[in-house]
Design an enzyme around this catalytic site. Structure first.
Site, PDB file in Angstrom:
ATOM      1  N   GLY A 204       0.833  -1.196   0.000  1.00 33.47           N
ATOM      2  CA  GLY A 204       0.000   0.000   0.000  1.00 33.47           C
ATOM      3  C   GLY A 204       0.860   1.235   0.000  1.00 33.47           C
ATOM      4  O   GLY A 204       2.072   1.159   0.199  1.00 33.47           O
ATOM      5  N   PRO A 205       0.214   2.384  -0.223  1.00 35.56           N
ATOM      6  CA  PRO A 205       0.975   3.640  -0.267  1.00 35.56           C
ATOM      7  C   PRO A 205       1.612   3.946   1.085  1.00 35.56           C
ATOM      8  O   PRO A 205       1.213   3.368   2.102  1.00 35.56           O
ATOM      9  CB  PRO A 205      -0.090   4.687  -0.605  1.00 35.56           C
ATOM     10  CG  PRO A 205      -1.345   3.971  -0.871  1.00 35.56           C
ATOM     11  CD  PRO A 205      -1.215   2.581  -0.391  1.00 35.56           C
ATOM     12  N   PRO A 206       2.587   4.826   1.123  1.00 33.76           N
ATOM     13  CA  PRO A 206       3.245   5.167   2.383  1.00 33.76           C
ATOM     14  C   PRO A 206       2.262   5.780   3.378  1.00 33.76           C
ATOM     15  O   PRO A 206       1.350   6.484   2.987  1.00 33.76           O
ATOM     16  CB  PRO A 206       4.288   6.213   1.985  1.00 33.76           C
ATOM     17  CG  PRO A 206       4.411   6.131   0.517  1.00 33.76           C
ATOM     18  CD  PRO A 206       3.150   5.564  -0.011  1.00 33.76           C
ATOM     19  N   GLY A 207       2.477   5.477   4.624  1.00 27.83           N
ATOM     20  CA  GLY A 207       1.693   6.117   5.682  1.00 27.83           C
ATOM     21  C   GLY A 207       0.289   5.599   5.866  1.00 27.83           C
ATOM     22  O   GLY A 207      -0.549   6.252   6.462  1.00 27.83           O
ATOM     23  N   THR A 208       0.012   4.408   5.345  1.00 32.94           N
ATOM     24  CA  THR A 208      -1.344   3.890   5.506  1.00 32.94           C
ATOM     25  C   THR A 208      -1.448   2.944   6.696  1.00 32.94           C
ATOM     26  O   THR A 208      -2.499   2.363   6.929  1.00 32.94           O
ATOM     27  CB  THR A 208      -1.797   3.134   4.242  1.00 32.94           C
ATOM     28  OG1 THR A 208      -0.725   2.318   3.789  1.00 32.94           O
ATOM     29  CG2 THR A 208      -2.189   4.097   3.155  1.00 32.94           C
ATOM     30  N   LYS A 210       0.911   0.283   7.606  1.00 37.28           N
ATOM     31  CA  LYS A 210       1.415  -1.081   7.437  1.00 37.28           C
ATOM     32  C   LYS A 210       2.243  -1.509   8.650  1.00 37.28           C
ATOM     33  O   LYS A 210       2.065  -2.598   9.176  1.00 37.28           O
ATOM     34  CB  LYS A 210       2.261  -1.168   6.156  1.00 37.28           C
ATOM     35  CG  LYS A 210       1.438  -0.902   4.911  1.00 37.28           C
ATOM     36  CD  LYS A 210       2.233  -1.087   3.639  1.00 37.28           C
ATOM     37  CE  LYS A 210       3.282  -0.019   3.437  1.00 37.28           C
ATOM     38  NZ  LYS A 210       2.734   1.331   3.235  1.00 37.28           N
ATOM     39  N   HIS A 425      -8.994  34.566 -11.317  1.00 39.53           N
ATOM     40  CA  HIS A 425      -8.552  33.198 -11.611  1.00 39.53           C
ATOM     41  C   HIS A 425      -9.327  32.185 -10.762  1.00 39.53           C
ATOM     42  O   HIS A 425      -9.907  31.237 -11.284  1.00 39.53           O
ATOM     43  CB  HIS A 425      -7.046  33.094 -11.342  1.00 39.53           C
ATOM     44  CG  HIS A 425      -6.451  31.755 -11.645  1.00 39.53           C
ATOM     45  ND1 HIS A 425      -5.665  31.528 -12.747  1.00 39.53           N
ATOM     46  CD2 HIS A 425      -6.528  30.575 -10.988  1.00 39.53           C
ATOM     47  CE1 HIS A 425      -5.282  30.269 -12.757  1.00 39.53           C
ATOM     48  NE2 HIS A 425      -5.796  29.655 -11.686  1.00 39.53           N
ATOM     49  N   GLU A 426      -9.363  32.443  -9.464  1.00 41.78           N
ATOM     50  CA  GLU A 426     -10.026  31.479  -8.576  1.00 41.78           C
ATOM     51  C   GLU A 426     -11.524  31.439  -8.819  1.00 41.78           C
ATOM     52  O   GLU A 426     -12.127  30.363  -8.815  1.00 41.78           O
ATOM     53  CB  GLU A 426      -9.737  31.807  -7.108  1.00 41.78           C
ATOM     54  CG  GLU A 426      -8.270  31.682  -6.705  1.00 41.78           C
ATOM     55  CD  GLU A 426      -7.646  30.355  -7.077  1.00 41.78           C
ATOM     56  OE1 GLU A 426      -8.356  29.343  -7.157  1.00 41.78           O
ATOM     57  OE2 GLU A 426      -6.418  30.332  -7.317  1.00 41.78           O
ATOM     58  N   ASP A 502      -2.500  24.260 -12.866  1.00 45.32           N
ATOM     59  CA  ASP A 502      -3.715  23.788 -13.535  1.00 45.32           C
ATOM     60  C   ASP A 502      -3.356  23.044 -14.814  1.00 45.32           C
ATOM     61  O   ASP A 502      -3.926  22.001 -15.132  1.00 45.32           O
ATOM     62  CB  ASP A 502      -4.612  24.971 -13.916  1.00 45.32           C
ATOM     63  CG  ASP A 502      -4.992  25.790 -12.703  1.00 45.32           C
ATOM     64  OD1 ASP A 502      -5.057  25.211 -11.612  1.00 45.32           O
ATOM     65  OD2 ASP A 502      -5.213  27.008 -12.860  1.00 45.32           O
TER      66      ASP A 502
HETATM   67  P1  ADP Z   1       3.434   2.694   6.749  1.00 42.39           P
HETATM   68  O1  ADP Z   1       4.218   1.643   7.427  1.00 42.39           O
HETATM   69  O2  ADP Z   1       2.282   2.174   5.951  1.00 42.39           O
HETATM   70  O3  ADP Z   1       4.243   3.659   5.937  1.00 42.39           O
HETATM   71  P2  ADP Z   1       2.898   3.507   9.431  1.00 42.39           P
HETATM   72  O4  ADP Z   1       2.283   2.277   9.941  1.00 42.39           O
HETATM   73  O5  ADP Z   1       4.307   3.750   9.793  1.00 42.39           O
HETATM   74  O6  ADP Z   1       2.748   3.593   7.857  1.00 42.39           O
HETATM   75  O7  ADP Z   1       2.008   4.744   9.867  1.00 42.39           O
HETATM   76  C1  ADP Z   1       2.548   5.980  10.194  1.00 42.39           C
HETATM   77  C2  ADP Z   1       1.672   6.689  11.184  1.00 42.39           C
HETATM   78  O8  ADP Z   1       0.443   7.065  10.581  1.00 42.39           O
HETATM   79  C3  ADP Z   1       1.296   5.839  12.358  1.00 42.39           C
HETATM   80  O9  ADP Z   1       2.217   5.972  13.388  1.00 42.39           O
HETATM   81  C4  ADP Z   1      -0.068   6.374  12.761  1.00 42.39           C
HETATM   82  O10 ADP Z   1       0.067   7.453  13.647  1.00 42.39           O
HETATM   83  C5  ADP Z   1      -0.633   6.892  11.480  1.00 42.39           C
HETATM   84  N1  ADP Z   1      -1.582   5.958  10.863  1.00 42.39           N
HETATM   85  C6  ADP Z   1      -1.464   5.432   9.635  1.00 42.39           C
HETATM   86  N2  ADP Z   1      -2.509   4.635   9.355  1.00 42.39           N
HETATM   87  C7  ADP Z   1      -3.312   4.642  10.416  1.00 42.39           C
HETATM   88  C8  ADP Z   1      -4.548   3.996  10.728  1.00 42.39           C
HETATM   89  N3  ADP Z   1      -5.167   3.193   9.860  1.00 42.39           N
HETATM   90  N4  ADP Z   1      -5.080   4.237  11.942  1.00 42.39           N
HETATM   91  C9  ADP Z   1      -4.470   5.044  12.805  1.00 42.39           C
HETATM   92  N5  ADP Z   1      -3.313   5.673  12.582  1.00 42.39           N
HETATM   93  C10 ADP Z   1      -2.724   5.490  11.399  1.00 42.39           C
HETATM   94 ZN    ZN Z   2      -5.759  27.726 -11.067  1.00 39.50          ZN
END
Ligand code: ADP
Ligand code: ZN
Length: 628
Positions: A204-208, A210, A425-426, A502
């Protein structure tokens, strides 16, 4: 743990080495110090002294003669001469004399000094260096004969992350709960003959979330958690990564049942290239990993979780059954998921009564869990800055914008003309959006510059997540993108650089419509582009002939031009509204969607609009920000 004694033993060893080195240095350097104090004289002076019977003692060394005189105890030296009668004359003069025998003195000591000690010193330095290197690598290496610098990869699961801490991601959690169940009760599975997958790949994408999910599995099952990043395996020396893998698995097997988590596995798991110049170290590490995974039986209780956001770059050998044969997608959260994540993180801060997470979640379409966590934190920081004791809805709304568009630029000074241009513009974007059906309602328009470089933006927020988008909707979106520039043209008869963002977005969308969504009559349902990294920006590769590329380019331009013309026409037809709204925005700098609509529909009747409810797999951009 069992090596608590070794440091003392090691230390004593080093002391011995150091003392020996000092001794040797002394022994070797002493003659040179003495030498320096001896005054050199001519051989003739020496002869004269003999004749005058002044000499007290003479020492004939291998390369020189050292002598003392009777009346002072200073030492003198002179070179050797082929002088066979020297002994006779010395005897006559009454001096005592000897031949130097120091060189042959103590052969054992000199052997020790010449051979053993240097070897010991080199050995000690080698030991020290390898220890340093391994400390840095954090691992244990057979290569240097290191005996147990165990890697600190064992993280006790007392961190206490549970599934309840991970909001949304229900499918992933459901999938992983089977593993938790297995770790709790392996007999249930082994009696029936079922083997747990050895490896589970979280993609999955970063920060989800995992990493969080992996920790939560360990937390739920209450088993040890080993965590290591793929990049940590890649070492300076060939073979060290592989030895780390071996070590990791050795420790894991001792601690079984347990979870081993390898983050960013693509760092080692990339497809092995056929060429000879490939990255040896990485391939060896990967091979070791494959071997280890084959090596342990299915039901030892070691479960390997790995995370990646580039699943298509992984080596097929890694994905075959018996290794990472289960794949758990961890996607960007949907509206409900975003709301839940906001709630989970909202618990950590003091919230105002009136906070409505649903609205924030709607505004933050496309945000990952990590970004949502960041939004809450930014909101809290803003509350502190404002001297409030609780986080308000406005704090959170502003922080969504901060996360997406950057901070407000307090001291950006736009000239009056520029401010007018930005206002038109906006409003151009907003008006074109509002005048078309099936466009997301305008939520907010602002012409306060942001640190991201945007001079203003129009925020449209969809009522709910959209999973499929029709061609008409995409075309309307294109028109909305071009609306900013169109307004500048309609009003000033002049164009500016303000539309750069844009243009970028419109081009990308138009290209995708033609090359990937099959929305041009000419190419029918043929893919002209393939997406490379779905989770990382999604750059594309063309998969067609040069001649076709030319046609694609032409079609893209046609498509955008048509929508641009449509936008211009719409704005010309509503010229008064454009002027009125732009003047209002210029005055207020930030207006809400409601204010906008009120002015727009001042004398018209309102159009009702029902968003369709359809679901499919690929979610698309839900909120659009027309930056600048
Ligand atoms: P990944 O490993 O997918 O890059 P992480 O597990 O390290 O992401 O998530 C980074 C931070 O984002 C976590 O410490 C948490 O605070 C927040 N976070 C991400 N997904 C969730 C989720 N589903 N529920 C709660 N917090 C989340
Ligand atoms: Zn614009």
């Amino acid at each position: 743990m069992q090596e608590m004694k070794t440091p003392n033993k090691k230390l004593a060893f080093y002391y011995v080495i150091v003392i020996a080195a000092i001794l040797m240095f002394n022994e070797m350097a002493r003659p040179y110090f003495e030498e320096a104090q001896i005054q050199q004289v001519d051989y003739s002076t020496f002869m004269q002294a003999i004749d005058e019977k002044k000499i007290d003692h003479v020492e004939v060394q291998s390369n020189q003669i050292v002598f003392t005189e009777k009346d002072d105890d200073k030492k003198y030296k002179t070179g050797l001469m082929n002088d066979p009668n020297l002994a006779e004359r010395l005897d006559k003069s009454g001096a005592t004399f000897t031949q130097d025998i120091k060189a042959e003195a103590n052969p054992i000591l000199s052997f020790f000094l010449a051979w053993i000690l240097p070897i010991l010193i080199f050995f000690a330095i080698g030991q020290y260096m390898s220890r340093k290197l391994m400390d840095r690598a954090g691992g244990n290496s057979m290569m240097f004969g290191g005996s147990g610098n165990q890697a600190k990869i064992y993280v006790p699961s007392s961190e206490g992350i549970h599934f309840s801490d991970v909001a949304g991601e229900d499918e992933a959690k459901e999938n992983l709960s089977e593993i938790v169940d297995y770790l709790h009760n392996p007999q249930k599975y082994s009696t029936i003959g079922a083997a747990m997958p050895k490896g589970v790949l979280l993609v999955g994408p970063p920060g989800t979330g995992k990493t969080m999910l992996a920790k939560a599995v360990a937390g739920e099952a209450n088993v040890p958690f080993f965590s290591i990043a793929g990049s940590e395996f890649v070492e300076m020396f060939v073979g060290m990564g592989a030895s780390k893998v071996r070590d990791l698995f050795k420790q894991a097997k001792e601690k079984a049942p347990c979870i081993v988590f390898i983050d960013e596995i693509d760092a080692i798991g990339q497809k092995r290239s056929g060429n000879l110049m490939g990255n040896d170290e990485r391939e060896q590490t990967l091979n070791q990993l494959l071997t280890e995974m084959d090596g342990f039986e299915g039901n030892t209780g070691v479960i390997i979780l790995a995370a990646t956001n580039r699943p298509d770059s992984l080596d097929p050998a890694l994905l075959r059954p018996g290794r990472f044969d289960r794949r758990v997608p961890v996607e960007l959260p949907d509206l409900k998921g975003r709301e839940d994540i906001l709630k989970v993180h909202g618990k950590k801060v003091k919230l105002d009564e009136g906070v409505n997470f649903h609205n924030i979640a709607r505004m933050a379409a496309g945000a990952s869990g990590a970004e949502l966590a960041n939004i809450i934190n930014e909101g809290a920081l803003r509350a502190v800055r404002g001297g409030r004791s609780t986080v308000t809805q406005t704090d959170l709304e502003e922080s969504v914008e901060v996360v997406i568009a950057g901070y407000q630029k307090k001291n950006a000074i736009l000239s009056d003309k520029e401010k007018h241009t930005v206002a038109y513009h906006e409003i151009g974007h907003a008006l074109v959006a509002a005048l078309q059906t099936h466009s997301a309602p305008v939520q907010k328009i602002t012409i306060i510059p942001r640190t991201s470089g945007a001079l203003g933006y129009t925020m449209q927020v969809e009522e709910q997540d959209k999973y499929i988008v029709t061609r008409e909707e995409l075309e309307n979106k294109l028109a909305t993108f071009t609306g900013g520039r169109a307004a500048e043209e309609v009003k000033f008869g002049e164009i500016s650089t303000g539309a750069a963002n844009d243009i970028e977005q419109a081009t990308k969308m138009a290209r995708a419509m033609i090359t990937r969504y099959g929305m041009s009559d000419e190419f029918d349902m043929v893919a002209m582009e393939t997406v490379n990294n779905r989770y990382l920006g999604g750059d594309t590769t063309l998969a067609c002939s040069a001649a076709t590329q030319e046609k694609i380019d032409k079609r893209v331009v046609e498509l955008v031009r048509a929508q641009h013309d449509k936008a211009k026409k719409l704005l010309e037809e509503n010229r008064e509204k454009l002027d009125e709204l732009a003047a209002y925005l210029y005055e207020k700098e930030t207006i809400t969607g409601d204010e906008f609509m009120k002015i727009l529909h001042a004398e018209e009747e309102e159009k009702a609009e029902g968003p369709e409810e359809q679901r499919s797999t690929e979610p698309t951009e839900k909120t659009s920000y027309n930056l600048a």
